[in-house]
Design an enzyme around this catalytic site. Sequence first.
Site, PDB file in Angstrom:
ATOM      1  N   HIS A  57      53.376  39.615  49.423  1.00  0.00           N
ATOM      2  CA  HIS A  57      53.155  40.951  49.992  1.00  0.00           C
ATOM      3  C   HIS A  57      54.494  41.661  50.085  1.00  0.00           C
ATOM      4  O   HIS A  57      55.467  41.097  50.606  1.00  0.00           O
ATOM      5  CB  HIS A  57      52.529  40.826  51.386  1.00  0.00           C
ATOM      6  CG  HIS A  57      52.595  42.086  52.195  1.00  0.00           C
ATOM      7  ND1 HIS A  57      52.149  43.305  51.720  1.00  0.00           N
ATOM      8  CD2 HIS A  57      53.068  42.319  53.447  1.00  0.00           C
ATOM      9  CE1 HIS A  57      52.337  44.226  52.646  1.00  0.00           C
ATOM     10  NE2 HIS A  57      52.896  43.651  53.702  1.00  0.00           N
ATOM     11  N   HIS A  69      51.460  51.472  52.969  1.00  0.00           N
ATOM     12  CA  HIS A  69      51.946  50.153  53.417  1.00  0.00           C
ATOM     13  C   HIS A  69      52.670  49.404  52.305  1.00  0.00           C
ATOM     14  O   HIS A  69      53.847  49.104  52.439  1.00  0.00           O
ATOM     15  CB  HIS A  69      50.761  49.348  53.951  1.00  0.00           C
ATOM     16  CG  HIS A  69      51.130  48.067  54.614  1.00  0.00           C
ATOM     17  ND1 HIS A  69      50.328  47.452  55.565  1.00  0.00           N
ATOM     18  CD2 HIS A  69      52.193  47.248  54.461  1.00  0.00           C
ATOM     19  CE1 HIS A  69      50.907  46.326  55.967  1.00  0.00           C
ATOM     20  NE2 HIS A  69      52.033  46.177  55.297  1.00  0.00           N
ATOM     21  N   GLU A  87      51.578  39.231  59.314  1.00  0.00           N
ATOM     22  CA  GLU A  87      50.547  39.516  58.308  1.00  0.00           C
ATOM     23  C   GLU A  87      49.729  38.282  57.943  1.00  0.00           C
ATOM     24  O   GLU A  87      49.033  38.264  56.923  1.00  0.00           O
ATOM     25  CB  GLU A  87      51.195  40.078  57.035  1.00  0.00           C
ATOM     26  CG  GLU A  87      51.902  41.398  57.233  1.00  0.00           C
ATOM     27  CD  GLU A  87      50.947  42.569  57.461  1.00  0.00           C
ATOM     28  OE1 GLU A  87      49.752  42.324  57.728  1.00  0.00           O
ATOM     29  OE2 GLU A  87      51.408  43.715  57.374  1.00  0.00           O
ATOM     30  N   TYR A 141      48.031  49.207  29.889  1.00  0.00           N
ATOM     31  CA  TYR A 141      47.030  48.150  29.689  1.00  0.00           C
ATOM     32  C   TYR A 141      47.258  46.894  30.519  1.00  0.00           C
ATOM     33  O   TYR A 141      46.363  46.067  30.668  1.00  0.00           O
ATOM     34  CB  TYR A 141      46.933  47.785  28.206  1.00  0.00           C
ATOM     35  CG  TYR A 141      48.168  47.157  27.597  1.00  0.00           C
ATOM     36  CD1 TYR A 141      48.492  45.829  27.818  1.00  0.00           C
ATOM     37  CD2 TYR A 141      49.001  47.908  26.767  1.00  0.00           C
ATOM     38  CE1 TYR A 141      49.610  45.251  27.247  1.00  0.00           C
ATOM     39  CE2 TYR A 141      50.124  47.335  26.193  1.00  0.00           C
ATOM     40  CZ  TYR A 141      50.429  46.003  26.433  1.00  0.00           C
ATOM     41  OH  TYR A 141      51.537  45.434  25.871  1.00  0.00           O
ATOM     42  N   TYR A 144      46.559  34.846  25.560  1.00  0.00           N
ATOM     43  CA  TYR A 144      47.976  35.222  25.468  1.00  0.00           C
ATOM     44  C   TYR A 144      48.887  34.069  25.910  1.00  0.00           C
ATOM     45  O   TYR A 144      48.543  33.308  26.827  1.00  0.00           O
ATOM     46  CB  TYR A 144      48.245  36.446  26.335  1.00  0.00           C
ATOM     47  CG  TYR A 144      49.685  36.903  26.326  1.00  0.00           C
ATOM     48  CD1 TYR A 144      50.202  37.621  25.263  1.00  0.00           C
ATOM     49  CD2 TYR A 144      50.521  36.608  27.398  1.00  0.00           C
ATOM     50  CE1 TYR A 144      51.522  38.047  25.251  1.00  0.00           C
ATOM     51  CE2 TYR A 144      51.842  37.020  27.394  1.00  0.00           C
ATOM     52  CZ  TYR A 144      52.349  37.739  26.330  1.00  0.00           C
ATOM     53  OH  TYR A 144      53.643  38.155  26.330  1.00  0.00           O
ATOM     54  N   HIS A 200      56.707  45.766  50.284  1.00  0.00           N
ATOM     55  CA  HIS A 200      56.693  47.192  50.607  1.00  0.00           C
ATOM     56  C   HIS A 200      57.374  47.958  49.470  1.00  0.00           C
ATOM     57  O   HIS A 200      58.132  48.895  49.701  1.00  0.00           O
ATOM     58  CB  HIS A 200      57.421  47.455  51.924  1.00  0.00           C
ATOM     59  CG  HIS A 200      56.730  46.874  53.116  1.00  0.00           C
ATOM     60  ND1 HIS A 200      57.270  46.923  54.386  1.00  0.00           N
ATOM     61  CD2 HIS A 200      55.539  46.227  53.255  1.00  0.00           C
ATOM     62  CE1 HIS A 200      56.455  46.335  55.247  1.00  0.00           C
ATOM     63  NE2 HIS A 200      55.393  45.897  54.573  1.00  0.00           N
TER      64      HIS A 200
END
Length: 223
Positions: free
Chosen positions: A102, A164, A84, A123, A219, A104
Site C-alpha cells: 500500500h 489516499h 491499515e 495495455y 508472457y 501514497h
Amino acid sequence: MAEPRGRRVREEEAHAWQELVTTARRTVSDGLVVGTSGNVSVRVGDTVLVTPSGVPYDRLTPDDVTGVGLDGRQVLGTLVPTSELPMHLAVYRTTGARAVVHTHAVHATAVSTLVRELPLIHYMAAALGGPVRVAPYATYGTDELAENMLHALADRSGCLLQNHGTITYGASLDQAYDRTAQLEWMCRLWLTASSVPGRTPSLLSEAQLAEVGERLRGYGQKG
C-alpha cells in the site's frame, strides 16, 4: 523493554521479514511514499508479517518482527502493527495473496481524485486484471475503507483508494511491488497525456485489453 508477544520467530518468518523490510524501504527510495506513510505485508502460513505503525523503515531491524494472525490478534513482536491492518487482512481473507503493498504514490493518488476508474491509457492494465477502479473514500484504518477496497478489487489485483493512494497484491512481495510501480506509471502516463492542451488521449477498448490479457498468460520465461 516490552516483553515479546506470542511465540518465537521461525526461520521462514525471519527471512520473509527481511524481504518485507527491503520492499518497504524501496517504496521510500522509489518515491512511492514519504516518511512512514504506506505499509507492506507478507503472509507466511497463517501469520501475516506487517510493517509497524509510525516506525521509519530504515530503523527496522530483525528484532522488530511484527506479526498477526488472520483474525488480527498479534502473535509476534512488541511494536503496534500498521493502522491499515484491516485492509491487509481483508485481502488475505478473500484472495490467494501472499503479499500486499500500500502506497501514497503521487500520480496514482492524484488520479484517484479525478475519476472513478483509471482510463485505459495502456495495455498493462491487463496485468492488474482489467480497468483499475477507484475505491470510494473512507477514513484510513477503518473497516469501511477495507470494504470499499474489496469491492474495487473484485477480479483485480490492484486498485486506487480515493484521496489516499494505491493497494496491490501478488503471489510474492516482488510481484505486489511491481504491480504498484506499474499502476503508478500508468497514472502518470494518463495525467501527462491529459495535460496537453486541446488534445484528448486515445484509449484502448475492453476488447483490445482482453486480447492483451490472453497474451500475458504466456508472457515471460517458462519454469
